[in-house]
Design a protein around this motif. Structure first.
Motif, PDB file in Angstrom:
ATOM      1  N   VAL A  36       6.377  21.654   7.367  1.00 47.09           N
ATOM      2  CA  VAL A  36       5.042  21.391   7.464  1.00 47.09           C
ATOM      3  C   VAL A  36       4.693  20.494   8.991  1.00 47.09           C
ATOM      4  O   VAL A  36       3.878  20.549   9.591  1.00 47.09           O
ATOM      5  CB  VAL A  36       4.696  20.265   6.267  1.00 47.09           C
ATOM      6  CG1 VAL A  36       3.199  19.810   6.419  1.00 47.09           C
ATOM      7  CG2 VAL A  36       5.014  21.033   4.987  1.00 47.09           C
ATOM      8  N   LEU A  60      -3.659  24.885   6.324  1.00 45.47           N
ATOM      9  CA  LEU A  60      -2.968  24.314   5.574  1.00 45.47           C
ATOM     10  C   LEU A  60      -3.734  23.286   4.670  1.00 45.47           C
ATOM     11  O   LEU A  60      -3.744  22.890   3.585  1.00 45.47           O
ATOM     12  CB  LEU A  60      -1.655  24.244   5.760  1.00 45.47           C
ATOM     13  CG  LEU A  60      -0.822  23.424   4.634  1.00 45.47           C
ATOM     14  CD1 LEU A  60      -0.550  24.194   3.577  1.00 45.47           C
ATOM     15  CD2 LEU A  60       0.635  23.071   5.428  1.00 45.47           C
ATOM     16  N   GLN A  68      -3.491  25.583  -2.196  1.00 46.28           N
ATOM     17  CA  GLN A  68      -2.776  25.146  -1.060  1.00 46.28           C
ATOM     18  C   GLN A  68      -1.229  25.319  -1.354  1.00 46.28           C
ATOM     19  O   GLN A  68      -0.675  25.886  -0.455  1.00 46.28           O
ATOM     20  CB  GLN A  68      -3.009  23.482  -1.069  1.00 46.28           C
ATOM     21  CG  GLN A  68      -2.293  22.929   0.266  1.00 46.28           C
ATOM     22  CD  GLN A  68      -2.359  21.435   0.406  1.00 46.28           C
ATOM     23  OE1 GLN A  68      -1.926  20.822  -0.451  1.00 46.28           O
ATOM     24  NE2 GLN A  68      -2.922  20.894   1.605  1.00 46.28           N
ATOM     25  N   TYR A  72       0.807  27.719   1.193  1.00 47.08           N
ATOM     26  CA  TYR A  72       1.874  27.484   1.808  1.00 47.08           C
ATOM     27  C   TYR A  72       3.278  28.398   1.372  1.00 47.08           C
ATOM     28  O   TYR A  72       3.701  28.528   2.346  1.00 47.08           O
ATOM     29  CB  TYR A  72       2.129  25.974   0.970  1.00 47.08           C
ATOM     30  CG  TYR A  72       3.539  25.433   1.687  1.00 47.08           C
ATOM     31  CD1 TYR A  72       3.743  25.107   3.035  1.00 47.08           C
ATOM     32  CD2 TYR A  72       4.715  24.963   0.949  1.00 47.08           C
ATOM     33  CE1 TYR A  72       4.822  24.519   3.614  1.00 47.08           C
ATOM     34  CE2 TYR A  72       5.583  24.248   1.324  1.00 47.08           C
ATOM     35  CZ  TYR A  72       5.880  24.156   2.803  1.00 47.08           C
ATOM     36  OH  TYR A  72       6.767  23.519   3.320  1.00 47.08           O
ATOM     37  N   THR A  96      10.239  27.233  -0.247  1.00 48.47           N
ATOM     38  CA  THR A  96       9.952  25.813  -0.642  1.00 48.47           C
ATOM     39  C   THR A  96      10.455  25.314  -1.951  1.00 48.47           C
ATOM     40  O   THR A  96      10.671  26.354  -2.930  1.00 48.47           O
ATOM     41  CB  THR A  96       8.469  25.495  -0.668  1.00 48.47           C
ATOM     42  OG1 THR A  96       8.244  24.219  -0.997  1.00 48.47           O
ATOM     43  CG2 THR A  96       7.774  26.413  -1.596  1.00 48.47           C
ATOM     44  N   LEU A 104       2.763  18.478  -2.614  1.00 48.59           N
ATOM     45  CA  LEU A 104       2.463  19.248  -1.015  1.00 48.59           C
ATOM     46  C   LEU A 104       1.204  18.329  -0.706  1.00 48.59           C
ATOM     47  O   LEU A 104       1.351  18.148   0.464  1.00 48.59           O
ATOM     48  CB  LEU A 104       2.259  20.427  -1.476  1.00 48.59           C
ATOM     49  CG  LEU A 104       1.755  21.329  -0.154  1.00 48.59           C
ATOM     50  CD1 LEU A 104       2.779  21.154   0.883  1.00 48.59           C
ATOM     51  CD2 LEU A 104       1.599  22.815  -0.517  1.00 48.59           C
ATOM     52  N   VAL A 108       0.975  16.594   2.940  1.00 51.18           N
ATOM     53  CA  VAL A 108      -0.066  16.635   4.004  1.00 51.18           C
ATOM     54  C   VAL A 108      -0.995  15.679   4.480  1.00 51.18           C
ATOM     55  O   VAL A 108      -1.206  15.515   5.467  1.00 51.18           O
ATOM     56  CB  VAL A 108      -0.860  18.222   3.676  1.00 51.18           C
ATOM     57  CG1 VAL A 108      -2.009  18.563   4.538  1.00 51.18           C
ATOM     58  CG2 VAL A 108      -0.052  19.329   3.507  1.00 51.18           C
TER      59      VAL A 108
END
Length: 480
Positions: A36, A60, A68, A72, A96, A104, A108
């Motif tokens: 990320v 993203l 999302q 991802y 992931t 997540l 972010v």
């Protein structure tokens, strides 16, 4: 790094708590965060052109919830086959460990909320390197074997003085610290390559001058990200230097490395047909690779554990061959506690490949940073300035040819002739300073240090038993 950058590294590391609910380990966390973070830093450094459109940070960040997380996962797969070659290498076979969309999303949003504008855009790559160092210092991660402390890296590069046009190799690259430091050194000498007016020379420095090999796929991934964020595009091969991959590497002007310790997996010897002295001891095998891989007059620095200095049989043969083929001009005995693996006692060998293969070492200078030195660790951090006296004693000549002064039996810098070393059986474990802590029970090493010393001795003994068994088996076959 400046204060803002250090604060940002700490905040990035603290984000790990967001992922604990998903059962993500510290080492997984760095890789997860890196996927990320790379997108975010590509945007911040204005390098998003290497990423395919539709698969960048904003794509993203604008999504939420399950959408999302699904995107991802799709993004990780897509970047493994699209974008620049470096991006595809970084995201190859990426997946992931995150299972919950909320984690997540929180990651972010936390990255977006950080104050990126308080950090020099040219030094954003150092933030990632700082994160790797945090990972190495975290005992639970077990990642210290891949990370050489930055003060040591910078000191070694400083005395070797890489120059524009020279090739620099690291055959055990880890997370890329030596290659990045060498590139940083050359950039500092050339105004970020602008002094190299010829575009071909600039492109050589960015893409051809620095290269290496890394055995562990996930570590190579971290190194590729580290290099990309520092603007370094050199080749980093996924493979084993102790296999034909290492044999086929081009010879280098400079080799700098901190190879892995221990014996080759399964006790086998390197799969190299160019080695005169095959051994299952990985440090000795890497040492042979390094001095064989140098160009004529090429220079090298390699971090090795103590046993390389005194190992008998093949160890003695390799040291003798090294001192024949190269000018082994300096041995630096490092203090304990500077590496993140407890109890590791290490040294740095500095040498220059000769024009011929015989009699190149006339004398070896030893600098002892270990005896009567502080116990470095979290309470007493090891800093760049601790190398000041060594660098002064080493001198300005990158080949170890500066005028030097023997500091005598009470000093840390001593000279020993090749003949003196030969009478010691080519043993380079040279000591002369009296340890002022001897005899005081309070100064005994920590239990973890003692355990590591015992482990290394047992490992060496097992290696000898294995090699003896191979010899007996070979003799038995010949007599049949």
């Amino acid at each position: 790094m400046n204060t803002n950058a250090n604060d940002l590294v700490q905040k990035l590391w603290n984000l790990c708590s967001l992922l604990r609910e998903d059962g993500v380990t510290y080492h997984q966390y760095v890789a997860e965060l890196a996927f990320v973070l790379f997108l975010k830093m590509a945007k911040e450094t204005k390098r998003e052109e290497q990423l395919p459109k539709g698969y960048r940070w904003d794509d993203l960040a604008r999504r939420e919830g399950m959408e999302q997380l699904r995107f991802y996962r799709e993004l990780l797969l897509h970047l493994g086959t699209h974008g620049s070659t470096r991006v595809q290498d970084i995201y190859a076979n990426a997946s992931t460990a995150l299972r919950h969309p909320k984690n997540l999303n929180a990651l972010v949003k936390a990255l977006d909320a950080l104050d990126w504008y308080g950090v020099d855009r040219e030094n954003l790559g150092d933030l990632y390197e700082g994160l790797l160092e945090k990972n190495a210092t975290e005992v639970k991660s077990g990642a210290g074997q891949y990370f050489t402390p930055r003060p040591l890296v910078d000191a070694i590069v400083s005395v070797l003085k890489p120059q524009p046009g020279e090739t620099v190799q690291d055959p055990a690259a880890g997370t890329g610290g030596f290659l990045i430091a060498a590139d940083r050194y050359v950039r500092a000498q050339t105004d970020n390559y602008f002094d190299l007016a010829d575009p071909k020379r600039q492109e050589f420095q960015r893409k051809k001058a620095f290269y290496g090999v890394e055995l562990v796929p996930e570590t190579r991934r971290l190194a590729l990200m580290n290099m990309a964020l520092h603007g370094l595009e050199g080749e980093l091969i996924l493979g084993d230097t102790l296999s034909p991959v290492g044999r086929d590497l081009p010879r280098a002007d400079i080799i700098i490395t901190n190879p892995p310790f221990g014996t080759k997996k399964g006790g086998g010897k390197p799969e190299r047909d160019d080695f005169t002295f095959p051994t299952s001891n990985k440090q000795l095998a890497f040492l042979e690779h390094v001095y064989r891989g140098l160009k004529s007059a090429g220079r090298a620095a390699i971090v090795v554990p103590d046993n390389v200095l005194f190992e008998e049989n093949v160890g003695q043969e390799i040291r003798a061959d090294l001192m024949d083929k190269c000018d082994l001009h300096t041995v630096l005995r490092l203090p304990t506690g500077i590496f993140y693996a407890q109890g590791v006692k290490t040294n740095v060998l500095f040498f220059t490949r000769g024009q011929t293969d015989k009699g190149n070492t006339k004398a070896v200078w030893f600098y002892d940073m270990r005896t009567n030195a502080p116990a470095y660790g979290k309470r007493t951090p090891f800093l760049r300035e601790h190398f000041t006296d060594f660098e002064k004693a080493f001198g300005a000549d990158a080949y170890g040819k500066s005028r030097r002064k023997d500091q005598g039996a009470e000093g840390r810098f001593r000279k020993f002739s090749r003949e003196e070393i030969k009478t010691r059986g080519d043993n380079l474990d040279v000591l002369w300073l009296k340890d002022e802590g001897q005899g005081n029970g309070d100064d005994l090493p920590e239990p973890a240090v003692l355990a590591e010393e015992i482990r290394q001795q047992l490992q060496t003994a097992l290696m000898h038993i294995g090699e003896l068994g191979s010899l007996l088996e070979a003799d038995s076959m010949e007599t049949k």
